[in-house]
Design a protein around this motif. Structure first.
Motif, PDB file in Angstrom:
ATOM      1  N   ALA A  33       0.838  -1.206   0.000  1.00 10.79           N
ATOM      2  CA  ALA A  33       0.000   0.000   0.000  1.00 10.79           C
ATOM      3  C   ALA A  33       0.872   1.255   0.000  1.00 10.79           C
ATOM      4  CB  ALA A  33      -0.928  -0.016   1.212  1.00 10.79           C
ATOM      5  N   MET A  34       1.918   1.243   0.822  1.00  4.91           N
ATOM      6  CA  MET A  34       2.840   2.384   0.841  1.00  4.91           C
ATOM      7  C   MET A  34       3.489   2.577  -0.518  1.00  4.91           C
ATOM      8  SD  MET A  34       6.352   2.993   0.775  1.00  4.91           S
ATOM      9  CE  MET A  34       7.028   1.406   1.275  1.00  4.91           C
ATOM     10  N   LYS A  35       3.937   1.475  -1.129  1.00  2.54           N
ATOM     11  CA  LYS A  35       4.599   1.557  -2.422  1.00  2.54           C
ATOM     12  C   LYS A  35       3.663   2.117  -3.494  1.00  2.54           C
ATOM     13  CE  LYS A  35       8.075  -2.110  -1.899  1.00  2.54           C
ATOM     14  NZ  LYS A  35       9.242  -1.351  -2.364  1.00  2.54           N
ATOM     15  N   ALA A  36       2.384   1.753  -3.405  1.00  3.47           N
ATOM     16  CA  ALA A  36       1.415   2.233  -4.389  1.00  3.47           C
ATOM     17  C   ALA A  36       1.310   3.750  -4.362  1.00  3.47           C
ATOM     18  CB  ALA A  36       0.049   1.601  -4.117  1.00  3.47           C
ATOM     19  N   VAL A  37       1.235   4.314  -3.164  1.00  2.59           N
ATOM     20  CA  VAL A  37       1.131   5.769  -3.033  1.00  2.59           C
ATOM     21  C   VAL A  37       2.453   6.432  -3.415  1.00  2.59           C
ATOM     22  CG1 VAL A  37       0.772   7.656  -1.387  1.00  2.59           C
ATOM     23  CG2 VAL A  37      -0.689   5.624  -1.298  1.00  2.59           C
ATOM     24  N   ALA A  38       3.555   5.864  -2.965  1.00  3.61           N
ATOM     25  CA  ALA A  38       4.866   6.452  -3.264  1.00  3.61           C
ATOM     26  C   ALA A  38       5.154   6.454  -4.757  1.00  3.61           C
ATOM     27  CB  ALA A  38       5.953   5.684  -2.513  1.00  3.61           C
ATOM     28  N   ARG A  39       4.741   5.417  -5.430  1.00  5.50           N
ATOM     29  CA  ARG A  39       4.991   5.314  -6.869  1.00  5.50           C
ATOM     30  C   ARG A  39       4.334   6.471  -7.629  1.00  5.50           C
ATOM     31  NH1 ARG A  39       4.160   0.243  -6.905  1.00  5.50           N
ATOM     32  NH2 ARG A  39       1.920   0.372  -7.279  1.00  5.50           N
ATOM     33  N   GLU A  40       3.138   6.864  -7.197  1.00  5.91           N
ATOM     34  CA  GLU A  40       2.425   7.954  -7.861  1.00  5.91           C
ATOM     35  C   GLU A  40       3.014   9.325  -7.541  1.00  5.91           C
ATOM     36  OE1 GLU A  40      -1.604   7.604  -6.627  1.00  5.91           O
ATOM     37  OE2 GLU A  40      -2.014   5.799  -7.836  1.00  5.91           O
ATOM     38  N   ARG A  41       3.669   9.445  -6.394  1.00  9.22           N
ATOM     39  CA  ARG A  41       4.128  10.751  -5.928  1.00  9.22           C
ATOM     40  C   ARG A  41       5.638  10.946  -6.044  1.00  9.22           C
ATOM     41  NH1 ARG A  41       0.959  13.587  -2.236  1.00  9.22           N
ATOM     42  NH2 ARG A  41       2.922  14.208  -1.234  1.00  9.22           N
ATOM     43  N   ARG A  42       6.364   9.934  -6.455  1.00  9.75           N
ATOM     44  CA  ARG A  42       7.807   9.919  -6.331  1.00  9.75           C
ATOM     45  C   ARG A  42       8.490  11.173  -6.884  1.00  9.75           C
ATOM     46  NH1 ARG A  42      11.905   6.123  -5.607  1.00  9.75           N
ATOM     47  NH2 ARG A  42      13.869   6.758  -6.555  1.00  9.75           N
ATOM     48  N   GLU A  43       8.207  11.519  -8.110  1.00  6.74           N
ATOM     49  CA  GLU A  43       8.939  12.622  -8.750  1.00  6.74           C
ATOM     50  C   GLU A  43       8.743  13.937  -7.999  1.00  6.74           C
ATOM     51  OE1 GLU A  43       9.335  14.807 -13.133  1.00  6.74           O
ATOM     52  OE2 GLU A  43       8.088  13.019 -12.889  1.00  6.74           O
ATOM     53  N   GLN A  44       7.503  14.272  -7.700  1.00  8.11           N
ATOM     54  CA  GLN A  44       7.243  15.534  -7.015  1.00  8.11           C
ATOM     55  C   GLN A  44       7.777  15.510  -5.592  1.00  8.11           C
ATOM     56  OE1 GLN A  44       3.138  16.718  -6.949  1.00  8.11           O
ATOM     57  NE2 GLN A  44       3.505  18.495  -5.644  1.00  8.11           N
ATOM     58  N   ASP A  45       7.607  14.385  -4.908  1.00 10.59           N
ATOM     59  CA  ASP A  45       8.077  14.311  -3.527  1.00 10.59           C
ATOM     60  C   ASP A  45       9.587  14.479  -3.436  1.00 10.59           C
ATOM     61  OD1 ASP A  45       5.596  14.051  -2.401  1.00 10.59           O
ATOM     62  OD2 ASP A  45       5.738  11.902  -2.006  1.00 10.59           O
ATOM     63  N   LEU A  46      10.324  13.801  -4.285  1.00 10.57           N
ATOM     64  CA  LEU A  46      11.780  13.925  -4.228  1.00 10.57           C
ATOM     65  C   LEU A  46      12.222  15.343  -4.577  1.00 10.57           C
ATOM     66  CD1 LEU A  46      12.949  10.530  -5.766  1.00 10.57           C
ATOM     67  CD2 LEU A  46      13.057  11.260  -3.364  1.00 10.57           C
ATOM     68  N   ALA A  47      11.500  15.990  -5.475  1.00 11.23           N
ATOM     69  CA  ALA A  47      11.838  17.370  -5.829  1.00 11.23           C
ATOM     70  C   ALA A  47      11.649  18.312  -4.647  1.00 11.23           C
ATOM     71  CB  ALA A  47      10.983  17.833  -7.010  1.00 11.23           C
ATOM     72  N   GLU A  48      10.744  17.942  -3.725  1.00 13.18           N
ATOM     73  CA  GLU A  48      10.447  18.797  -2.569  1.00 13.18           C
ATOM     74  C   GLU A  48      10.889  18.159  -1.256  1.00 13.18           C
ATOM     75  OE1 GLU A  48       6.256  19.679  -3.058  1.00 13.18           O
ATOM     76  OE2 GLU A  48       6.722  21.290  -4.464  1.00 13.18           O
ATOM     77  N   ASP A  49      11.822  17.207  -1.336  1.00 19.49           N
ATOM     78  CA  ASP A  49      12.430  16.570  -0.163  1.00 19.49           C
ATOM     79  C   ASP A  49      11.397  15.922   0.756  1.00 19.49           C
ATOM     80  OD1 ASP A  49      14.723  15.784   1.282  1.00 19.49           O
ATOM     81  OD2 ASP A  49      14.389  17.383   2.746  1.00 19.49           O
ATOM     82  N   ARG A  50      10.363  15.342   0.183  1.00 18.62           N
ATOM     83  CA  ARG A  50       9.408  14.567   0.979  1.00 18.62           C
ATOM     84  C   ARG A  50       9.831  13.093   0.943  1.00 18.62           C
ATOM     85  NH1 ARG A  50       5.705  17.362  -2.217  1.00 18.62           N
ATOM     86  NH2 ARG A  50       4.654  19.111  -1.204  1.00 18.62           N
ATOM     87  N   LEU A  51       9.455  12.391   2.011  1.00 16.67           N
ATOM     88  CA  LEU A  51       9.740  10.964   2.101  1.00 16.67           C
ATOM     89  C   LEU A  51       8.471  10.203   2.438  1.00 16.67           C
ATOM     90  CD1 LEU A  51      11.687   8.498   2.311  1.00 16.67           C
ATOM     91  CD2 LEU A  51      11.935   9.073   4.745  1.00 16.67           C
ATOM     92  N   ILE A  52       8.165   9.198   1.640  1.00 17.61           N
ATOM     93  CA  ILE A  52       7.159   8.200   1.981  1.00 17.61           C
ATOM     94  C   ILE A  52       7.873   6.861   1.965  1.00 17.61           C
ATOM     95  CG2 ILE A  52       5.052   7.020   1.254  1.00 17.61           C
ATOM     96  CD1 ILE A  52       4.030   9.644   0.157  1.00 17.61           C
ATOM     97  N   ALA A  53       7.784   6.138   3.077  1.00 25.11           N
ATOM     98  CA  ALA A  53       8.505   4.869   3.195  1.00 25.11           C
ATOM     99  C   ALA A  53       7.889   4.044   4.319  1.00 25.11           C
ATOM    100  CB  ALA A  53       9.993   5.119   3.478  1.00 25.11           C
ATOM    101  N   ALA A  54       8.332   2.802   4.412  1.00 22.75           N
ATOM    102  CA  ALA A  54       8.002   1.946   5.545  1.00 22.75           C
ATOM    103  C   ALA A  54       9.296   1.631   6.272  1.00 22.75           C
ATOM    104  CB  ALA A  54       7.325   0.658   5.081  1.00 22.75           C
ATOM    105  N   VAL A  55       9.196   1.419   7.568  1.00 18.86           N
ATOM    106  CA  VAL A  55      10.385   1.078   8.349  1.00 18.86           C
ATOM    107  C   VAL A  55      10.133  -0.200   9.135  1.00 18.86           C
ATOM    108  CG1 VAL A  55      11.228   3.445   8.558  1.00 18.86           C
ATOM    109  CG2 VAL A  55       9.713   2.518  10.322  1.00 18.86           C
ATOM    110  N   CYS A  56      11.171  -0.990   9.254  1.00 17.46           N
ATOM    111  CA  CYS A  56      11.189  -2.135  10.155  1.00 17.46           C
ATOM    112  C   CYS A  56      12.125  -1.792  11.295  1.00 17.46           C
ATOM    113  CB  CYS A  56      11.677  -3.384   9.430  1.00 17.46           C
ATOM    114  SG  CYS A  56      11.995  -4.771  10.548  1.00 17.46           S
ATOM    115  N   PRO A  57      11.597  -1.633  12.509  1.00 19.67           N
ATOM    116  CA  PRO A  57      12.480  -1.260  13.624  1.00 19.67           C
ATOM    117  C   PRO A  57      13.314  -2.416  14.151  1.00 19.67           C
ATOM    118  CG  PRO A  57      10.220  -1.474  14.390  1.00 19.67           C
ATOM    119  CD  PRO A  57      10.184  -1.651  12.894  1.00 19.67           C
ATOM    120  N   GLY A  58      13.089  -3.629  13.649  1.00 22.61           N
ATOM    121  CA  GLY A  58      13.790  -4.796  14.170  1.00 22.61           C
ATOM    122  C   GLY A  58      13.064  -5.361  15.380  1.00 22.61           C
TER     123      GLY A  58
END
Length: 271
Positions: free
Chosen positions: A194-219
């Motif tokens: 689900a995260m990847k789906a949203v990030a895929r659509e926003r990637r270019e604009q987000d990276l241009a404006e230093d936004r991050l969408i990601a998932a984390v595994c804290p271990g």
């Protein structure tokens, strides 16, 4: 990020969520606001009052299974700088996986979908939206026949897959379809997809404006949620250590394009 920064952390009454609030409050300034959210008013109020730090911390009652409430919170804020979707429902060995499936999926997946719909549109330049997931969220944990259900899927398509899998859990056909018995695995895979789906659509604009969408595994983190399932905690992180590691990644600037839209553990993208 300039001016007042606003952060929202879900599932923040205890464990990693509370540690994330505490760490943000320590790193941010007195002009900033961290919203500690949970569904029990008393626990939310007590947890928020107990946090010491520099930034202002406010408790907000939020039942993440109420998708309208998530949308309302986003609308009321109008703009936000950090969103950490951390809420989860504890699974216990005393109950069957089927008995716990609906509650667990509503929190782990329904809430994730709602956060991913409501908060990216109000994420400021320089903002961060993070889904706390698990290394179980990589496709290699699923039967290869199920991989096409998630590869390149839209958020709506991921949601539909989750719904069909949930129905299969209840009608007893999940195993025959290739799904693992432990519900945490498909749930985490769907979270990451689900995260990847949203990030895929926003990637270019987000990276241009230093936004991050990601998932984390804290271990592996020593919390009441993980205690029933593991015997050896000698190498487990404390919630505080896990929160620091997560925020070191989340708050780093500029965003590393190789980690945008990925599941990240200890600073490395998992694939």
């Amino acid at each position: 990020m300039t001016g007042q920064r606003i952060a929202v952390v879900t599932g923040a009454n205890q464990g990693i969520g509370r540690a994330l609030v505490e760490e943000l409050a320590a790193r941010w300034t007195a002009d900033d606001l961290v919203l500690l959210t949970g569904r029990d008013p008393g626990r939310v109020s007590a947890a928020a009052a107990a946090v010491s730090g520099v930034a202002r911390v406010e408790g907000r009652v939020l039942d993440v299974t109420d998708t309208a409430a998530i949308a309302d919170l986003a609308a009321s804020l109008g703009a936000v700088d950090v969103v950490i979707s951390n809420a989860t429902m504890r699974i216990t060995p005393e109950r069957t996986q089927v008995e716990q499936a609906d509650e667990f999926i509503a929190v782990a997946n329904g809430a994730t979908h709602a956060v991913l719909r409501s908060f990216p549109p109000i994420l400021r330049p320089g903002g961060r939206l993070i889904i706390v997931a698990s290394s179980l969220g990589t496709l290699r944990n699923l039967d290869p026949t199920l991989h096409p259900l998630f590869e390149g899927a839209s958020l709506d398509e991921v949601e539909a897959v989750v719904s069909k899998w949930q129905a299969a859990v209840h009608d007893g056909t999940a195993a025959a379809q290739g799904w693992p018995e432990w519900i945490n695995i498909p749930s985490k895979v769907a979270q990451v997809a689900a995260m990847k789906a949203v990030a895929r659509e926003r990637r270019e604009q987000d990276l241009a404006e230093d936004r991050l969408i990601a998932a984390v595994c804290p271990g592996l983190v020593d919390t009441p949620t993980s205690r029933p399932w593991f015997d050896d905690f000698s190498r487990a992180k404390t919630p505080t250590r896990a929160a620091r590691d997560v925020l070191d990644f989340v708050l780093a600037s500029p965003v590393d394009p190789a980690k945008y839209g990925e599941l990240v553990r200890d600073g490395k993208a998992l694939r």
